[in-house]
Write a protein that holds these residues in place. Structure first.
Motif, PDB file in Angstrom:
ATOM      1  N   MET A  31       0.811  -1.215   0.000  1.00 28.65           N
ATOM      2  CA  MET A  31       0.000   0.000   0.000  1.00 28.65           C
ATOM      3  C   MET A  31       0.847   1.269   0.000  1.00 28.65           C
ATOM      4  O   MET A  31       0.518   2.240  -0.679  1.00 28.65           O
ATOM      5  N   ARG A  32       1.943   1.289   0.749  1.00 27.81           N
ATOM      6  CA  ARG A  32       2.800   2.485   0.789  1.00 27.81           C
ATOM      7  C   ARG A  32       3.332   2.817  -0.598  1.00 27.81           C
ATOM      8  O   ARG A  32       3.364   3.987  -1.016  1.00 27.81           O
ATOM      9  N   HIS A  33       3.718   1.778  -1.341  1.00 24.95           N
ATOM     10  CA  HIS A  33       4.301   1.990  -2.669  1.00 24.95           C
ATOM     11  C   HIS A  33       3.220   2.303  -3.704  1.00 24.95           C
ATOM     12  O   HIS A  33       3.420   3.137  -4.596  1.00 24.95           O
ATOM     13  N   VAL A  34       2.075   1.649  -3.572  1.00 23.79           N
ATOM     14  CA  VAL A  34       0.941   1.970  -4.443  1.00 23.79           C
ATOM     15  C   VAL A  34       0.520   3.429  -4.232  1.00 23.79           C
ATOM     16  O   VAL A  34       0.222   4.151  -5.188  1.00 23.79           O
ATOM     17  N   HIS A  35       0.534   3.866  -2.971  1.00 26.04           N
ATOM     18  CA  HIS A  35       0.166   5.252  -2.656  1.00 26.04           C
ATOM     19  C   HIS A  35       1.158   6.230  -3.292  1.00 26.04           C
ATOM     20  O   HIS A  35       0.758   7.274  -3.833  1.00 26.04           O
ATOM     21  N   PHE A  36       2.461   5.886  -3.258  1.00 32.19           N
ATOM     22  CA  PHE A  36       3.448   6.773  -3.873  1.00 32.19           C
ATOM     23  C   PHE A  36       3.174   6.939  -5.361  1.00 32.19           C
ATOM     24  O   PHE A  36       3.075   8.061  -5.868  1.00 32.19           O
ATOM     25  N   TRP A  37       3.057   5.815  -6.092  1.00 35.56           N
ATOM     26  CA  TRP A  37       2.890   5.889  -7.550  1.00 35.56           C
ATOM     27  C   TRP A  37       1.517   6.436  -7.946  1.00 35.56           C
ATOM     28  O   TRP A  37       1.390   7.134  -8.963  1.00 35.56           O
ATOM     29  N   GLY A  38       0.504   6.136  -7.147  1.00 30.84           N
ATOM     30  CA  GLY A  38      -0.859   6.504  -7.543  1.00 30.84           C
ATOM     31  C   GLY A  38      -1.338   7.841  -7.043  1.00 30.84           C
ATOM     32  O   GLY A  38      -2.237   8.445  -7.637  1.00 30.84           O
ATOM     33  N   THR A  39      -0.729   8.332  -5.948  1.00 32.82           N
ATOM     34  CA  THR A  39      -1.235   9.565  -5.333  1.00 32.82           C
ATOM     35  C   THR A  39      -0.148  10.628  -5.169  1.00 32.82           C
ATOM     36  O   THR A  39      -0.312  11.767  -5.594  1.00 32.82           O
ATOM     37  N   VAL A  40       0.976  10.249  -4.545  1.00 32.31           N
ATOM     38  CA  VAL A  40       2.019  11.232  -4.253  1.00 32.31           C
ATOM     39  C   VAL A  40       2.663  11.747  -5.538  1.00 32.31           C
ATOM     40  O   VAL A  40       2.741  12.964  -5.776  1.00 32.31           O
ATOM     41  N   LEU A  41       3.151  10.824  -6.383  1.00 32.90           N
ATOM     42  CA  LEU A  41       3.863  11.233  -7.597  1.00 32.90           C
ATOM     43  C   LEU A  41       2.996  12.065  -8.547  1.00 32.90           C
ATOM     44  O   LEU A  41       3.455  13.097  -9.052  1.00 32.90           O
ATOM     45  N   PRO A  42       1.740  11.669  -8.832  1.00 33.53           N
ATOM     46  CA  PRO A  42       0.937  12.478  -9.763  1.00 33.53           C
ATOM     47  C   PRO A  42       0.703  13.914  -9.301  1.00 33.53           C
ATOM     48  O   PRO A  42       0.472  14.801 -10.131  1.00 33.53           O
TER      49      PRO A  42
END
Length: 557
Positions: free
Chosen positions: A538-549
């Motif tokens: 979840m932490r990594h999914v959150h980075f690619w899906g929410t933080v980075l965009p």
């Protein structure tokens, strides 16, 4: 006494053979077809049909058309040629333009089968390579449907579809819209729906499944509006429509490169010229560069892919999941799916002698986040190194490189597709299931380039789905037969009922992927109820899906 016993055995064998269940000659829309009937065991037989045309020889850069049919009985005994494609090292071609054929495996018990569930396989290969039969070793074809059909009591179908430039070249407009290979897949699915009842199949219970580019193709087929009512369920292994390599958003540039290589203009006459050019020359001109570095990752080279054409895809894939709202869907990744790619981008991760500098990891991560500049790379670096501690081991650094590639290329987009499917099915009939396949690579620590810490590499799941530990038992351990048995049970149970737990015995109950809990099943030979987990990475999914965009895009001059 022995003579009498021998006579009884001989009579029993004769009676079984005399009453062997077989479809015989089958009527299809194109004409009569004859397969081969093989004996699998006592009162267990199978009809195998190889090389049935599901469409005519396709026109260059055109949608497939129905086959005109044939006279007499078509002997469907041998695989037909693969679609024209590059060899693996891209120095030559193999295959034929006449390649739109499919293969069918139909299991029988005491009597001829009727109303069996149907599973239609779409192969992977980066949209550049592959065939309906798969790789061959000593006449043991990877995509033989025999083990799945026999063990799961389902009909298995495999198909050919156009690849490379002939299957996916697009000018970005109506003159060369692209997606010809996807239209081939759709034509095969439609043929199955129209004809499979003659083979003992249920046209209203069809499941499509595929891996890598085939998994993305399965995802594409669920979201296009052109497949309404043609299939009921779908399984995407290591690939979905949202993967960064699945859609080419600037197809014109590559089409012009191909045109120049074959001496065609790049103006409004380009399409007409390409249609008249030798297909082998076009295929060779569609070679992509497989050289890579941390600054220019391999995945960016995969430029022949689907295009948003306004027809197969009337909108962005992420906006089309409502079309899959009534389709049951399984999707998942292998836990080290990215190793195949990152091993070429950062070769030192596979070396026992060479260290992998942290700078190489940063460069690879920066190449995946380049639109966001330094801020994107640094944010990702802090995400992936949060558990490192002050002195990370070389194994930790190397495994983190693989994690980054796995997340970016496969796992995170698959999770996004699962979210979108689960959301689309709210109040509708479709069910959603998520998995992570983690059976360690068989060559881990024994053969380069597989380090001792290897999990499941890209495509490692294929041998188990197609039952190779049973077909070639000397090459596998009992644990491999266990994981193959589990996968075939989950996959065929799902094909029959939409629930992977109902039917053949399974080791663990697999819960649905829900909008809030995000449960998934980790699949390997040691699995038990502790392998039902939730919120995968979840932490990594959150980075690619929410933080980075949310970070600003950097414009390079």
């Amino acid at each position: 006494m022995m003579v009498i016993l021998g006579l009884l055995v001989a009579v029993g064998f004769f009676l079984e053979m005399a009453s062997a269940a077989s479809l015989g000659t089958v009527y299809t829309e194109g004409g009569l077809v004859e397969g081969k009937n093989i004996r699998l065991g006592f009162r267990r037989h199978m009809d195998v049909f190889k090389g049935i045309p599901f469409a005519g020889m396709p026109g260059r850069f055109e949608k497939p058309k129905r086959h005109p049919g044939w006279d007499g009985i078509l002997k469907a005994h041998e695989y037909r040629a693969r679609c024209l494609q590059l060899n693996l090292i891209m120095t030559d071609t193999r295959g034929s333009e006449d390649c739109l054929y499919l293969n069918i495996w139909v299991p029988h018990g005491r009597s001829v089968s009727a109303d069996l569930p149907v599973m239609v396989w779409i192969y992977g290969g980066a949209f550049l390579w592959g065939g309906s039969m798969g790789a061959n070793f000593l006449d043991n074809y990877l995509y033989s449907g025999q083990e799945i059909a026999d063990r799961g009591d389902v009909i298995v179908v495999t198909m050919g579809y156009r690849l490379g430039a002939l299957g996916f070249l697009s000018s970005g407009d109506s003159s060369l819209p692209g997606n010809y290979g996807l239209w081939d897949q759709q034509a095969a699915i439609a043929w199955v729906h129209r004809n499979i009842r003659s083979f003992g199949g249920d046209p209203d219970n069809v499941t499509i499944f595929g891996e890598s580019a085939g998994g993305a193709s399965v995802s594409f087929q669920t979201i296009t509006p052109h497949n309404k009512g043609l299939f009921k369920r779908a399984i995407s292994q290591s690939g979905v429509a949202l993967c960064p390599w699945a859609v080419n958003r600037n197809p014109r540039r590559f089409a012009e490169e191909v045109a120049l290589k074959v001496n065609c203009p790049t103006d409004d006459k380009m399409a007409a010229c390409l249609k008249m050019t030798d297909p082998v020359a076009i295929t060779m001109a569609g070679t992509v560069s497989l050289s890579s570095s941390p600054d220019a990752p391999l995945v960016d080279s995969l430029t022949l892919a689907a295009t948003i054409d306004g027809d197969f895809f009337p909108d962005e894939p992420s906006n089309l999941f409502h079309n899959a709202a009534d389709i049951d869907y399984i999707a998942g990744a292998n836990d080290m799916d990215g190793h195949l790619f990152t091993g070429l981008d950062v070769p030192s991760i596979n070396s026992h002698l060479l260290d992998t500098p942290v700078e190489d990891l940063k460069r690879l991560l920066g190449s995946y986040t380049k639109e966001k500049g330094l801020a994107g790379m640094e944010s990702g670096f802090s995400t992936y190194t949060s558990t490192w501690g002050p002195k990370p081991s070389q194994e930790t650094i190397k495994k983190t490189v693989v994690e980054i590639g796995t997340d970016y290329i496969f796992l995170v987009p698959i999770q996004a597709a699962l979210y979108l499917h689960a959301n689309a099915t709210m109040g509708r009939s479709g069910r959603t299931y998520s998995y992570l396949f983690s059976q360690p690579n068989r060559m881990a620590g024994l053969v380069l380039p597989y380090p001792s810490w290897m999990g499941a590499d890209h495509a490692d799941d294929l041998q188990y789905v197609f039952g190779k530990p049973f077909t070639t038992p000397l090459g596998y351990w009992p644990s491999h037969r266990s994981v193959s048995r589990y996968l075939i049970a989950y996959w065929t149970n799902f094909a029959k009922t939409g629930d992977p737990n109902k039917g053949l015995s399974v080791p663990v109950t697999w819960p649905r992927f829900q909008k809030d809990s995000h449960q998934y099943l980790e699949i390997n030979s040691k699995m038990n109820r502790d392998y039902v987990r939730q919120k995968l990475r979840m932490r990594h999914v959150h980075f690619w899906g929410t933080v980075l965009p949310k970070l600003p895009v950097i414009k390079y001059e």
